[in-house]
Enzyme design. Structure first.
Site, PDB file in Angstrom:
ATOM      1  CB  ALA A 143      -0.937  -0.035   1.202  1.00 10.26           C
ATOM      2  CB  SER A 145      -1.101   4.469  -4.889  1.00  9.08           C
ATOM      3  OG  SER A 145      -0.102   4.255  -5.831  1.00  9.08           O
ATOM      4  N   PRO A 147      -5.200   8.408  -2.673  1.00  6.64           N
ATOM      5  CG  PRO A 147      -7.324   8.425  -1.709  1.00  6.64           C
ATOM      6  CD  PRO A 147      -5.890   8.102  -1.411  1.00  6.64           C
ATOM      7  CD  GLN A 355      -7.523  -4.123 -36.708  1.00 13.36           C
ATOM      8  OE1 GLN A 355      -8.015  -3.849 -35.614  1.00 13.36           O
ATOM      9  NE2 GLN A 355      -8.015  -3.663 -37.849  1.00 13.36           N
ATOM     10  CD  GLU A 382       4.704  -3.747  -9.284  1.00 15.10           C
ATOM     11  OE1 GLU A 382       5.941  -3.838  -9.300  1.00 15.10           O
ATOM     12  OE2 GLU A 382       3.920  -4.706  -9.148  1.00 15.10           O
TER      13      GLU A 382
END
Lengths: 402, 253
Positions: A143, A145, A147, A355, A382
């Site tokens: 943990a 990151s 907001p 495609q 990451e």
């Protein structure tokens, strides 16, 4: 490959028998084969269902744990497989080829959760926080990151204050992979705001735990069998012994962990890219148009060739980064290059695979659309592709500094 | 407590599309993916399970062929066999090698290693002979439990449930004995990473057929290899009379 590496003054004694990169050492080949067999037989058939129903592959994670895949680099005394990072990279690639989500779970557990504890933990912390997470019965998460900050990791606003014999954590972490399925997390919080990024420390928090709650599961584009959510800390109390590494070294721990984690994500991207290529190449043999299999058309051949080159070159970059790490040489630049190349190869192959399949590529009957969706995240987590470029340029300019 | 010999054959991987050589002397093997014969995997799994139940003491994996077969022996070691024996056979001898030569080798090894059990796959997926187990038992004058779908060791005897055309046959045979593994005997385990690491340290002994007093001369000569004829479309008929008429018309009856 040995000639090239020796010319660059790098010791490859760890892979002495590597006469060319086409020939991995026998043990690595065997390991790759066992992971490939598992992915083909156990993951491939259920990957579509796991994706559609957002199901965490709990049983498969336990089976992979029993095989040693959930703790490849962990020494045997702690319950791991005791292998090197090249072996880990091969394992993640093969598992991801079967199921991109499962590959992500393997990578997060190995690199992001176990990785920092193995490198910075005390013996007691390793026994308590690594050994139960080697069997596949428990997985961990990472943990960093929030907001308010992703790429800007130094701006962490989650706070940790000391109260007697405890740390008290407050704040919110965002985008945490494995959150709903994890039994522990490595979490970063500011212990000294005035020291800015040198005031961030790393902590180990069991899950569930009083004061730690989970946000709603994000509804993602891809890797849907993994759970991604916020971690909300409200006066979450943990013993002082739960600090990982010295106080204030959190940012350094995070950056070093991500360096290694990049090789894991590069490997996951390679697996997804390869699966997309396999799908397209197989289809090119079977689908006929204008009287012949479409593999006879140059337009399709050029796509397949470009896909193959993208995957193989990213793979060699990934293997080189892993081999440098195993030789205890600096590998930051190479790991960033590998992650950048592999993630862009994955999105390229995912796109081109659809495609080649035409209309069939757009429907869920064929796995091409799932590879396209699974690939996309590899350019983001990451370390975004933009951050990778900054890391590479930074390292490069250092080399050329007058 | 006893020692078990397990035979592991290196064959073209089951998923590979087989191509006949342009000169029709055989199939293309160069550059083609090879793996352990699936029935041999089942044999290895059974032997390792017996060892885990402490009913046997040692499992020895044996393979005959050129250097590449050591990969197959290592896979057997990674699945849990204790040591390996590589009987070196190469060139023309290897191309001509068949169940008779293999069973002579196994018979000689069984005596040399004082084995109480030989477990083989029921057949190899390349030649589909289904002869080696039977021949080995005959050469040793040992009882045989072939097409085994269940094996239970009971003191000096082995109870074998055999898959036969009519159903299942249960027999009880004395050790030493030869068993051949059928599909439903067990589900082979994946080699775990720690076991792959351990396999590196396990010993593989090297020997030649001559060391065992076995002559490799083949009594069989392959004249020609062809692809099976391409399957033609069938014809649907409405009644039995139509069927008989059609069979008469094309000369079948």
């Amino acid at each position: 490959m040995v000639v090239i590496l020796e010319a660059l003054g790098l010791c490859v004694s760890g892979c002495r028998s590597l006469s060319s990169l086409a020939e991995l050492p026998e043990m690595h080949q065997m390991m790759r084969q066992t992971c490939r067999d598992y992915a083909d037989r156990e993951l491939g058939p259920i990957a579509g269902k796991l994706d559609k129903e957002h199901l965490f592959p709990g049983q498969q994670v336990r089976e992979l744990g029993a095989m040693g895949v959930m703790a490849v680099e962990v020494p045997e005394e702690l319950g791991g497989a005791g292998m090197d990072y090249l072996a880990y990279s091969l394992a993640v690639e093969e598992i991801s080829r079967g199921c991109g989500s499962t590959g992500c779970v393997v990578s997060v557990n190995n690199s992001l959760y176990i990785g920092p504890i193995l490198k910075f933990g005390t013996q007691k912390q390793k026994e308590q926080w690594i050994t139960p997470f080697t069997t596949g019965e428990k997985v961990g998460c990472f943990a960093l990151s929030e907001p308010g900050n992703g790429s800007d990791a130094g701006a962490a606003s989650t706070l940790a204050r000391q109260e007697g014999e405890e740390w008290v954590l407050n704040g919110t972490k965002a985008w945490i992979t494995n959150s709903w399925d994890a039994s522990a997390t490595v979490i970063f919080a500011t212990t000294d705001k005035s020291l800015k990024h040198k005031g961030i420390s790393a902590f180990l928090v069991p899950m569930p735990h009083p004061g730690l709650s989970l946000g709603k599961k994000e509804d993602k584009l891809g890797i849907r069998a993994t759970s991604t959510a916020n971690l909300i800390l409200e006066d979450c109390r943990i013993p002082l012994g739960n600090m990982l590494g010295p106080r204030g070294s959190g940012f350094k721990i995070a950056m070093q962990t991500l360096d290694s984690g990049r090789i894991g994500i590069a490997s996951q991207a390679l697996g997804i890219a390869q699966a997309a290529l396999d799908c397209a190449a197989d289809y090119a043999h079977k689908r006929t148009a204008f009287g012949n299999p479409i593999g006879k058309l140059q337009a399709i051949q050029f796509k397949l060739a470009d896909m193959a080159v993208a995957v193989e070159s990213a793979r060699l970059l990934t293997w080189k980064a892993a081999m440098l790490k195993d030789a205890k040489k600096p590998f930051t630049k190479e790991a960033a290059m590998a992650k950048l190349a592999a993630s862009e190869a994955a999105t390229f192959c995912g796109h081109q695979s659809i495609q080649v399949l035409g209309g069939m590529g757009y429907v869920t009957d064929m796995p091409a659309e799932r590879h396209y969706r699974d690939a996309r995240i590899t350019e983001i987590y990451e370390g975004t592709s933009e951050i990778q470029r900054l890391v590479i340029a930074g390292q490069l300019l250092k080399e050329y500094a007058p | 407590m006893s020692r078990v010999l397990v035979g592991v054959k290196r064959v073209i991987d089951y998923a590979v599309k087989i191509r006949v050589k342009p000169d029709h002397s055989g199939v293309v093997t160069d550059g083609v993916k090879h793996s352990m014969n699936p029935f041999c995997e089942i044999a290895v799994e059974e032997a390792v399970k017996l060892k885990e139940k402490k009913l046997i003491k040692e499992v020895v994996a044996v393979s005959c062929g050129p250097t590449q077969v050591t990969e197959t022996i290592r896979t057997a070691l990674a699945m849990g066999c204790d040591r390996g024996i590589h009987v070196e056979v190469s060139g023309k001898d290897y191309e001509a090698m068949g169940p008779l030569q293999i069973s002579k080798i196994f018979a000689a090894l069984a005596k040399k290693e004082e084995a109480s059990l030989i477990i083989l796959g029921k057949q190899a997926i390349d030649d589909d002979c289904n002869q080696t187990g039977q021949m080995t038992a005959a050469l040793l004058d040992w009882p045989q439990g072939t097409f085994a779908s269940e094996v239970t060791i009971d003191g000096e005897k082995v109870k074998v449930v055999r898959e036969i055309d009519g159903g299942l046959e249960t027999i009880k045979i004395s050790m030493p004995a030869v068993l051949t593994a059928d599909l439903r005997l067990n589900t082979p385990r994946y080699a775990t990473l720690p076991n792959i690491m351990k396999a590196k340290k396990k010993k593989i002994a090297n020997m030649k057929p001559a060391d065992l007093g076995v002559d490799m001369v083949s009594r069989v000569e392959v004249l020609r290899v062809d692809e099976p004829p391409t399957r033609l479309a069938g014809v649907k008929v409405e009644t039995v009379d139509d069927l008989v008429a059609k069979l008469r018309a094309n000369g079948t009856i």
